[in-house]
Scaffold this motif. Sequence first.
Motif, mmCIF file in Angstrom:
data_model
loop_
_atom_site.group_PDB
_atom_site.id
_atom_site.type_symbol
_atom_site.label_atom_id
_atom_site.label_comp_id
_atom_site.label_asym_id
_atom_site.label_seq_id
_atom_site.Cartn_x
_atom_site.Cartn_y
_atom_site.Cartn_z
ATOM 1 N N ILE A 1 -0.699 4.738 -0.487
ATOM 2 C CA ILE A 1 -1.777 4.656 0.496
ATOM 3 C C ILE A 1 -1.133 4.269 1.827
ATOM 4 N N GLN B 1 -5.317 10.528 -5.698
ATOM 5 C CA GLN B 1 -5.116 10.825 -7.111
ATOM 6 C C GLN B 1 -4.259 12.069 -7.228
ATOM 7 N N ASN C 1 2.317 2.252 -3.106
ATOM 8 C CA ASN C 1 1.293 2.858 -3.961
ATOM 9 C C ASN C 1 0.653 4.084 -3.310
ATOM 10 N N ASN D 1 -9.019 -1.546 -4.357
ATOM 11 C CA ASN D 1 -8.393 -2.147 -5.532
ATOM 12 C C ASN D 1 -6.999 -2.667 -5.236
ATOM 13 N N LEU D 2 -6.241 -1.866 -4.485
ATOM 14 C CA LEU D 2 -4.881 -2.302 -4.172
ATOM 15 C C LEU D 2 -4.901 -3.581 -3.348
ATOM 16 N N ASN E 1 -5.172 5.556 -7.067
ATOM 17 C CA ASN E 1 -5.300 4.283 -6.357
ATOM 18 C C ASN E 1 -6.354 4.384 -5.284
ATOM 19 N N ASP E 2 -6.980 3.254 -4.972
ATOM 20 C CA ASP E 2 -7.729 3.208 -3.720
ATOM 21 C C ASP E 2 -7.431 1.896 -3.018
ATOM 22 N N LYS F 1 -5.675 -6.504 -5.456
ATOM 23 C CA LYS F 1 -4.512 -6.824 -6.264
ATOM 24 C C LYS F 1 -3.446 -7.515 -5.411
ATOM 25 N N LYS G 1 -8.415 6.930 -0.882
ATOM 26 C CA LYS G 1 -8.266 7.077 -2.327
ATOM 27 C C LYS G 1 -7.255 8.175 -2.554
ATOM 28 N N PHE H 1 -0.753 8.931 -10.406
ATOM 29 C CA PHE H 1 -1.026 8.006 -9.306
ATOM 30 C C PHE H 1 -2.519 8.081 -8.993
ATOM 31 N N LEU I 1 0.839 -1.205 0.000
ATOM 32 C CA LEU I 1 0.000 0.000 0.000
ATOM 33 C C LEU I 1 0.871 1.252 0.000
ATOM 34 N N TYR J 1 -4.102 13.362 -1.739
ATOM 35 C CA TYR J 1 -3.199 12.336 -1.243
ATOM 36 C C TYR J 1 -2.567 12.827 0.046
#
Lengths: 394, 394
Positions: A287, A313, A285, A351-352, A347-348, A355, A311, A345, A282, B314
């Motif tokens: 988070i 962005q 990415n 989803n991460l 991401n939330d 994945k 989230k 970038f 995380l 972010y």
Amino acid sequence: MGLEFLDRLKNELKPDTEEALRVAQSIKSLLGLDLKLYGSVAKGTNLRGDYDLDMFYETNGDKHKGFEDILNAVKVRGLDYMIKYSEHPYVKVRYMGYNIDLVPISSTHRSAVDRTPLHYRYVISKLDDNKRDEVRLLKRFMKTLGLYGADNRVNGFSGYLCELLIIKYGDFLSVLESASKWKIPVRIELETKSEREFSDPMIVIDPTDANRNAGAAVSLSTLSRFIIYSKGFIKSPSEQYFHIGRENRSGEFGVLLSNPYELEDKSYGMLRRIGKAWRDYLEKNKIFIEYLHVLVRDKYAYIGGIPIMSKIQYAELTPGPSVDIFERLETGYLKDERFYIPRYFINDIDNLTEKFISDHNLRGFSVIKIGYDLPEFRDMLEVEYWREKMLLRI
Amino acid sequence: MGLEFLDRLKNELKPDTEEALRVAQSIKSLLGLDLKLYGSVAKGTNLRGDYDLDMFYETNGDKHKGFEDILNAVKVRGLDYMIKYSEHPYVKVRYMGYNIDLVPISSTHRSAVDRTPLHYRYVISKLDDNKRDEVRLLKRFMKTLGLYGADNRVNGFSGYLCELLIIKYGDFLSVLESASKWKIPVRIELETKSEREFSDPMIVIDPTDANRNAGAAVSLSTLSRFIIYSKGFIKSPSEQYFHIGRENRSGEFGVLLSNPYELEDKSYGMLRRIGKAWRDYLEKNKIFIEYLHVLVRDKYAYIGGIPIMSKIQYAELTPGPSVDIFERLETGYLKDERFYIPRYFINDIDNLTEKFISDHNLRGFSVIKIGYDLPEFRDMLEVEYWREKMLLRI
């Protein structure tokens, strides 16, 4: 300082071990084995209400033979038993309302468990009744704050380590005063000097063996927490450090897993590694989560945390070629004499996490569900939140 | 190389200046002043269709007297006139369908304008008819791509500078071949060597004065574009570099302003500073824009750009104190032995722009509206997009 409550607590924590000692004597006769009582009940450092008995069967090197002897004796007498395993197998029985661990050990002393008789003798030679009170205060403090236990669940302070700290510093308050000033790594020697280097964050040279670190189980995280809680208590002593609290938090994102392992210690070891990998993934990415929680109960396991932002962005600009050396670009834009290429970038955590789950080895755990504020471990999480909140109250 | 179209273009660009030269002669007689024609029409480097006349009235030091003489003569003859101002006041008249600037200059040569006669004499001594064709190709290339003009609107290449480049390199293609290999800062000397250091990105020592940089007006951005377009043309010559194209883009976020200034040059200077401050402010808040556009037309002005991402959200983690020195924290969380404090970034271009507008000095401009894809300057933006797109096609 308003510390009267410590005296009251000492009285409340003082155990009544008479019955437990009679029970230990009784099972020894029943099984016809030369069992020795070496645990906290024997040392008189157990907390009131904790009368679990640790009995040891000493053999001359062959622990497996010892295990067989115990198992036979238990079977012959028709006792309720389970085979358990920590460093090696042992037998747990339920007898007269008591939990009793029957542990084979070797007098040639290789493992930590094998050293139990030496620890016992060292501790009882050093502790009087007053110091036993101080040990119990320290243990209760550790327990309340989730720092007690050398197992994989806590990676914390063992009973023996608590005893050594009282022996070293004299009493509960002195331990906390010292701890509040500790620099990591912490290195403590008692009588025994040791030449040996250790790489652990907490190094307490075992007075019965200068080559052994009695603090090896204490993780950086647990040690850090102990230092902070100590600062907090010294600055503003309060009884809340001895009574587990609860706190509701929402917004925790977690993964409920089915736990394939029988040994809680193994589950915690595996799960903590998965939890850390999840957190690292995380973070890579962008988070970030507060409060990484790793919890196990029976057939279920859980990893989770509160995302600082669930989230994200944004874009970052990478400086590209300057016009001097510019050849060809698919994207980007010119600003003064240089091209800039955006990196996106978006991401939330949902989803991460999906994945992560599909791309990583879950070491036998399987996913039951993921999401926010899963109810399954709520009671345990409430205690965790309270402990984390305590860190910032200081 | 497929460059036949250049010859065709040369013919298309060739002007017919006979009539313009007669008109110049006529106004000189009409006004009874010793006016000299020194502009591109005089040098024969004007583009077809551009017959604006630059006529100069030389005085012996007192330019204000010169200005009064011109103004009187124009009034006496009842001509349509406007008073204009660049480095100093001059008079613009409309006469026989021609725009004619009547400019007082001093023969003691202080300003750039005062040097016009020297530039004129130098250029005509160096250019033959063929080279005039090459100058026109270069000018048209510059014009199409928005690089032509030393004013604040373009911060680009003056007509004189285009002439110097042809004089230096010989022809249009050789200028572009050299430019495609330029390193910034670019320094060019013609006959005259100069000891002087300049800090501009484009340095072209004026052959009529070694202390003057004839490329001073060229901004880093314009110079960079010229270098890239040159690379593009050399790599793959195409007639599209000589015909202004258009391209639709949506997603441009802009601010429409009312323009309080009469002089376009002043508006562009002010507006460009505001535009850069706006872009810097957005970037500081992690919103990046492509294509900063700064446009002026009559009573209206505009700044805008396409946000790479129009909303961002972010968090970043700042490492806080380690537990050793931890004293007190309002927020943050413990990870191993260190606290981490999150910093939040949540912004969108609308809010940031509103904030920018209310917090910054708009230098006399006032806001009419802000938003996406404002229609007012669409035609000019379509040309800008096409030019930017050309940069990446290379």
